[in-house]
Scaffold this motif. Structure first.
Motif, PDB file in Angstrom:
ATOM      1  N   GLY A 255       0.820  -1.188   0.000  1.00  0.00           N
ATOM      2  CA  GLY A 255       0.000   0.000   0.000  1.00  0.00           C
ATOM      3  C   GLY A 255       0.855   1.239   0.000  1.00  0.00           C
ATOM      4  N   LYS A 256       0.281   2.340   0.334  1.00  0.00           N
ATOM      5  CA  LYS A 256       0.989   3.599   0.218  1.00  0.00           C
ATOM      6  C   LYS A 256       0.965   4.383   1.510  1.00  0.00           C
ATOM      7  CE  LYS A 256      -0.288   2.412  -4.048  1.00  0.00           C
ATOM      8  NZ  LYS A 256       0.648   1.793  -4.955  1.00  0.00           N
ATOM      9  N   GLY A 257       1.827   5.358   1.556  1.00  0.00           N
ATOM     10  CA  GLY A 257       1.792   6.306   2.645  1.00  0.00           C
ATOM     11  C   GLY A 257       2.815   6.040   3.727  1.00  0.00           C
ATOM     12  N   LYS A 258       2.871   7.002   4.626  1.00  0.00           N
ATOM     13  CA  LYS A 258       3.798   6.897   5.747  1.00  0.00           C
ATOM     14  C   LYS A 258       3.417   5.729   6.625  1.00  0.00           C
ATOM     15  CE  LYS A 258       3.900  11.048   7.779  1.00  0.00           C
ATOM     16  NZ  LYS A 258       4.295  12.130   8.688  1.00  0.00           N
ATOM     17  N   LEU A 259       4.411   5.101   7.184  1.00  0.00           N
ATOM     18  CA  LEU A 259       4.185   4.019   8.131  1.00  0.00           C
ATOM     19  C   LEU A 259       3.391   4.569   9.312  1.00  0.00           C
ATOM     20  CD1 LEU A 259       5.023   1.091   8.587  1.00  0.00           C
ATOM     21  CD2 LEU A 259       7.028   1.928   9.759  1.00  0.00           C
ATOM     22  N   SER A 260       2.346   3.858   9.689  1.00  0.00           N
ATOM     23  CA  SER A 260       1.581   4.337  10.827  1.00  0.00           C
ATOM     24  C   SER A 260       1.336   3.209  11.818  1.00  0.00           C
ATOM     25  CB  SER A 260       0.251   4.911  10.357  1.00  0.00           C
ATOM     26  OG  SER A 260      -0.582   3.859   9.925  1.00  0.00           O
ATOM     27  N   LYS A 261       0.840   3.590  12.960  1.00  0.00           N
ATOM     28  CA  LYS A 261       0.597   2.677  14.053  1.00  0.00           C
ATOM     29  C   LYS A 261      -0.276   1.503  13.622  1.00  0.00           C
ATOM     30  CE  LYS A 261      -2.238   3.051  17.882  1.00  0.00           C
ATOM     31  NZ  LYS A 261      -2.957   3.889  18.811  1.00  0.00           N
ATOM     32  N   ARG A 262      -1.316   1.805  12.894  1.00  0.00           N
ATOM     33  CA  ARG A 262      -2.247   0.776  12.418  1.00  0.00           C
ATOM     34  C   ARG A 262      -1.534  -0.349  11.684  1.00  0.00           C
ATOM     35  NH1 ARG A 262      -7.456   3.312  11.306  1.00  0.00           N
ATOM     36  NH2 ARG A 262      -8.536   2.971  13.267  1.00  0.00           N
ATOM     37  N   ASP A 263      -0.619   0.033  10.784  1.00  0.00           N
ATOM     38  CA  ASP A 263       0.055  -0.957   9.937  1.00  0.00           C
ATOM     39  C   ASP A 263       0.686  -2.053  10.777  1.00  0.00           C
ATOM     40  OD1 ASP A 263      -0.484   0.685   7.743  1.00  0.00           O
ATOM     41  OD2 ASP A 263       1.249   1.900   8.235  1.00  0.00           O
ATOM     42  N   GLY A 264       1.360  -1.636  11.809  1.00  0.00           N
ATOM     43  CA  GLY A 264       2.042  -2.592  12.655  1.00  0.00           C
ATOM     44  C   GLY A 264       1.062  -3.569  13.277  1.00  0.00           C
ATOM     45  N   ASP A 265      -0.003  -3.022  13.826  1.00  0.00           N
ATOM     46  CA  ASP A 265      -0.982  -3.881  14.478  1.00  0.00           C
ATOM     47  C   ASP A 265      -1.571  -4.885  13.494  1.00  0.00           C
ATOM     48  OD1 ASP A 265      -0.477  -2.416  16.667  1.00  0.00           O
ATOM     49  OD2 ASP A 265      -2.283  -1.196  16.575  1.00  0.00           O
ATOM     50  N   GLN A 266      -1.824  -4.414  12.279  1.00  0.00           N
ATOM     51  CA  GLN A 266      -2.477  -5.281  11.304  1.00  0.00           C
ATOM     52  C   GLN A 266      -1.534  -6.297  10.677  1.00  0.00           C
ATOM     53  OE1 GLN A 266      -4.378  -2.590   8.626  1.00  0.00           O
ATOM     54  NE2 GLN A 266      -6.073  -2.182  10.017  1.00  0.00           N
ATOM     55  N   MET A 267      -0.298  -5.888  10.455  1.00  0.00           N
ATOM     56  CA  MET A 267       0.595  -6.776   9.720  1.00  0.00           C
ATOM     57  C   MET A 267       1.577  -7.544  10.605  1.00  0.00           C
ATOM     58  SD  MET A 267       1.230  -4.599   6.314  1.00  0.00           S
ATOM     59  CE  MET A 267       0.570  -2.981   6.624  1.00  0.00           C
ATOM     60  N   GLY A 268       1.434  -7.363  11.895  1.00  0.00           N
ATOM     61  CA  GLY A 268       2.247  -8.164  12.782  1.00  0.00           C
ATOM     62  C   GLY A 268       3.693  -7.741  12.924  1.00  0.00           C
ATOM     63  N   PHE A 269       3.930  -6.469  13.010  1.00  0.00           N
ATOM     64  CA  PHE A 269       5.269  -6.000  13.351  1.00  0.00           C
ATOM     65  C   PHE A 269       5.120  -4.670  14.080  1.00  0.00           C
ATOM     66  CE2 PHE A 269       5.790  -2.435  10.502  1.00  0.00           C
ATOM     67  CZ  PHE A 269       4.857  -2.697   9.511  1.00  0.00           C
ATOM     68  N   PRO A 270       6.081  -4.352  14.939  1.00  0.00           N
ATOM     69  CA  PRO A 270       5.965  -3.131  15.724  1.00  0.00           C
ATOM     70  C   PRO A 270       6.331  -1.876  14.936  1.00  0.00           C
ATOM     71  CG  PRO A 270       7.635  -4.640  16.614  1.00  0.00           C
ATOM     72  CD  PRO A 270       7.278  -5.123  15.260  1.00  0.00           C
ATOM     73  N   VAL A 271       5.756  -0.781  15.354  1.00  0.00           N
ATOM     74  CA  VAL A 271       6.040   0.514  14.745  1.00  0.00           C
ATOM     75  C   VAL A 271       6.713   1.429  15.776  1.00  0.00           C
ATOM     76  CG1 VAL A 271       4.913   2.588  13.843  1.00  0.00           C
ATOM     77  CG2 VAL A 271       4.199   0.352  13.046  1.00  0.00           C
ATOM     78  N   PHE A 272       6.596   1.039  17.050  1.00  0.00           N
ATOM     79  CA  PHE A 272       7.194   1.818  18.124  1.00  0.00           C
ATOM     80  C   PHE A 272       8.331   1.040  18.774  1.00  0.00           C
ATOM     81  CE2 PHE A 272       2.677   3.284  18.166  1.00  0.00           C
ATOM     82  CZ  PHE A 272       2.939   4.526  17.608  1.00  0.00           C
ATOM     83  N   PRO A 273       9.329   1.741  19.267  1.00  0.00           N
ATOM     84  CA  PRO A 273      10.444   1.034  19.899  1.00  0.00           C
ATOM     85  C   PRO A 273      10.033   0.263  21.162  1.00  0.00           C
ATOM     86  CG  PRO A 273      10.742   3.426  20.038  1.00  0.00           C
ATOM     87  CD  PRO A 273       9.609   3.192  19.119  1.00  0.00           C
ATOM     88  N   LEU A 274       9.156   0.858  21.962  1.00  0.00           N
ATOM     89  CA  LEU A 274       8.774   0.234  23.229  1.00  0.00           C
ATOM     90  C   LEU A 274       7.252   0.128  23.313  1.00  0.00           C
ATOM     91  CD1 LEU A 274      10.852   2.636  25.528  1.00  0.00           C
ATOM     92  CD2 LEU A 274      11.703   0.603  24.347  1.00  0.00           C
ATOM     93  N   ASP A 275       6.778  -0.693  24.204  1.00  0.00           N
ATOM     94  CA  ASP A 275       5.341  -0.742  24.461  1.00  0.00           C
ATOM     95  C   ASP A 275       4.844   0.650  24.836  1.00  0.00           C
ATOM     96  OD1 ASP A 275       5.041  -3.385  23.974  1.00  0.00           O
ATOM     97  OD2 ASP A 275       4.500  -3.965  26.011  1.00  0.00           O
ATOM     98  N   TRP A 276       3.617   0.909  24.468  1.00  0.00           N
ATOM     99  CA  TRP A 276       3.034   2.217  24.805  1.00  0.00           C
ATOM    100  C   TRP A 276       1.573   2.038  25.155  1.00  0.00           C
ATOM    101  CZ3 TRP A 276       3.808   7.159  25.956  1.00  0.00           C
ATOM    102  CH2 TRP A 276       2.786   8.068  25.755  1.00  0.00           C
ATOM    103  N   THR A 277       1.178   2.685  26.226  1.00  0.00           N
ATOM    104  CA  THR A 277      -0.241   2.695  26.577  1.00  0.00           C
ATOM    105  C   THR A 277      -0.724   4.125  26.499  1.00  0.00           C
ATOM    106  OG1 THR A 277       0.118   0.859  28.089  1.00  0.00           O
ATOM    107  CG2 THR A 277      -1.933   2.083  28.323  1.00  0.00           C
ATOM    108  N   ASP A 278      -1.693   4.346  25.658  1.00  0.00           N
ATOM    109  CA  ASP A 278      -2.234   5.696  25.504  1.00  0.00           C
ATOM    110  C   ASP A 278      -2.899   6.125  26.811  1.00  0.00           C
ATOM    111  OD1 ASP A 278      -3.457   7.522  22.875  1.00  0.00           O
ATOM    112  OD2 ASP A 278      -4.273   7.802  24.890  1.00  0.00           O
ATOM    113  N   PRO A 279      -2.422   7.255  27.380  1.00  0.00           N
ATOM    114  CA  PRO A 279      -2.953   7.652  28.689  1.00  0.00           C
ATOM    115  C   PRO A 279      -4.438   8.010  28.634  1.00  0.00           C
ATOM    116  CG  PRO A 279      -1.502   9.345  27.793  1.00  0.00           C
ATOM    117  CD  PRO A 279      -1.406   8.164  26.883  1.00  0.00           C
TER     118      PRO A 279
END
Length: 506
Positions: A255-279
């Motif tokens: 697909g196209k576009g900047k790598l985003s958070k969604r992509d990681g969740d959907q395709m099975g790879f991380p987009v962030f270095p560490l775990d993150w919980t949205d406050p």
RNA sequence: GCCCGGUUCGUCUAGUGGUUAGGACGCCAGGUUUUCAACCUGGAGGUCACGGGUUCAAGUCCCGUACCGGGUGCCA
């Protein structure tokens, strides 16, 4: 003196694109014996996210990008949080007003929106707040000096806008892209100072880069369009501009576009270095660290996204990267993230670790499963499994049977390898194993192979079911090494238990 | 819409006027192995986005078009 900075905004977890920007800054600084600085750009009160700054710092620390100056380590050019430098910027904005490079404006958000709508409906090719349109707005150009002064003194909200000159050919130089030419008519009168008393990025960035004596600005490509404005700002202040390098973006795998958070969740790879919980929402996102990636691998993955050494070398340590890095070899085009190759990088770095290091990383996982194990035994397991895993966690998921009997027997494997006569063969084999005195891998192999030949059986008819009984699946480490390690008594127990369990199921 | 940037195997890329367009990941096959992985060998996969120039010669230089991306906020 080379001085570079990584200047993230604490509006959420650091994205790997941001981490790569930090990496390239770090590499450039270290390569040139310069300084690497962390500056927090928290001038947007609305988008500020608690915990984001701590996250950024922890992420940088995890991958080993140590900075020489920053909010938590200090330095001679501090403070390193823009919110703590807040009383400094107004003066500079007003200096530009005095010089005629900026002016006051009183337009409300609604009025600005109305203007944009009007221009869009008129299909005007240029839809900007600039020299063509500012005469129709509420600002220093359309009001008397007295009125401006009176409004400010009355406490009316105002902003300070850049007085973008008309029809100027601006030529900027970028280390990665070469010359970029822009006509100032396509640029607008950007807000430099907001009505809330905070500077915008553009002002704060230029002022701080100058005050902190930044020599090279290395940042993401999303900033390229504002480069002409920044260059003009340096000119307006009469300051020497640093050199610029705009890094290509990291894009989605497909697909196209900047790598985003969604992509990681959907395709099975991380987009962030560490775990993150949205406050706010409590939503959790997994990071590279918790996923099991080694920091060395993350660095390597990011380095090769948009940069290459010009040789065939692909696996690098941080030190090697520092040694070989140069901005001239940074790619111009965006790079799609490849999750498969990311895993490969992790595997490569994993294999370069010593058994001792891996054991140390694996120990907490073992403990979480309630396993207490002898270090000598652990090291042997790791030696046998090392070439079969990509992540430390897989020492458990692919090798838990070294620490406890199999929980289940692979259905496919059973179907394929478990025949009519198998139980009898296994019973005989058990007796044979019980007789083996010298229980070493080498000897077990010799004796069992002889036994199979005497019985006129095939290796696969005997050894595949045996493996199934011992580890629950049909593929895994070297069989005889594994038998030796697990030990004769346990092997016999597992054969007996397995025979019962499997026959019961049938 | 307007502005800026980009475009070489599916993906990451080498390549700066003359090469059968090279490597890596992934994929496939063979070897090795009781098996899997690792390793070794081989293979498929590219009309270098397209169209025009310049040149004896163009993936490489120039122009145009298309497509992709970014920007276009009192966000960074």
């Amino acid at each position: 003196m080379v001085r570079v900075r990584f200047a993230p905004s604490p509006t959420g977890p650091l994205h790997i694109g941001g981490l790569r920007t930090a990496l390239f800054n770090f590499l450039f600084a270290r390569k040139n014996n310069g300084k690497f600085i962390l500056r927090i750009e928290d001038t947007d009160q609305l988008r500020y996210v608690p915990g984001a700054e701590e996250y950024i710092i922890e992420a940088l620390r995890w991958v080993g990008l140590d900075y020489d100056e920053g909010p938590d380590v200090g330095g001679h050019y501090g403070p390193y949080r823009q919110s703590e430098r807040i009383n400094l910027y107004r003066k500079y904005a007003e200096e530009l007003v005095e010089k005629g490079w900026a002016y006051y404006a009183f337009d409300t958000p609604e009025e600005l929106e109305a203007m944009r709508l009007r221009l869009r409906e008129a299909k005007s090719p240029v839809q900007l707040y600039n020299h063509l349109t500012r005469d129709g707005m509420k600002n220093s150009f359309t009001m008397s000096q007295q009125e401006v002064k009176a409004r400010i003194e009355a406490g009316e909200p105002y902003v300070i806008r850049f007085n973008m000159p008309a029809d100027r050919q601006i030529i900027v130089h970028d280390i990665i892209r070469g010359e970029v030419k822009v006509n100032s008519n396509t640029l607008d009168d950007k807000v430099l100072f907001k009505s809330d008393g905070f500077p915008t990025y553009h002002l704060a960035n230029i002022v701080d880069d100058h005050l902190m004596e930044i020599s090279h600005v290395i940042r993401g490509e999303e900033w390229l369009p504002s480069l002409p404005l920044h260059v003009l700002l340096y000119e307006a202040f009469g300051w020497e501009a640093p050199q610029f390098a705009h890094l290509p973006l990291i894009l989605k795998p497909n697909g196209k576009g900047k790598l985003s958070k969604r992509d990681g969740d959907q395709m099975g790879f991380p987009v962030f270095p560490l775990d993150w919980t949205d406050p706010k929402t409590g939503e959790k996102t997994r990071g590279y660290r918790e996923w099991g990636y080694l920091p060395e691998a993350v660095i390597n993955i990011l380095a090769m996204l948009g940069w290459n050494p010009g040789t065939d070398q692909e696996i690098f340590t941080l030190e090697e990267l520092i040694d070989q890095f140069s901005l001239e070899r940074v790619q111009k085009s965006g790079a799609k993230f490849d999750p498969d190759k990311a895993r490969w990088f992790n595997q490569q770095h994993l294999r370069r670790k010593s058994n001792e290091e891996l054991a140390k990383m694996f120990l907490p996982i073992l403990q979480s499963h309630g396993i207490d194990v002898d270090m000598g035994y652990l090291l042997k397991v790791i030696d046998l499994m090392k070439d079969r895993v990509e992540f430390v966690e897989e020492f458990w998921s692919k090798g838990y049977f070294f620490f406890k009997p199999p929980q289940d027997y692979d259905a496919k494997g059973l179907k394929k390898a478990w025949k009519e006569q198998t139980p009898q063969i296994m019973r005989d084999l058990k007796d044979k194993i019980a007789q083996i005195k010298n229980f070493t891998a080498e000897n077990i192999e010799k004796e069992l192979k002889e036994w199979v030949e005497e019985k006129e059986l095939s290796f696969s008819k005997v050894f595949t079911p045996l493996r199934l009984l011992i580890q629950g699946t049909t593929s895994g480490p070297h069989l005889f090494e594994m038998l030796e390690l697990i030990g004769k008594d346990e092997i016999i127990k597992r054969i007996e238990a397995g025979l019962q369990n499997i026959e019961k199921k049938k």
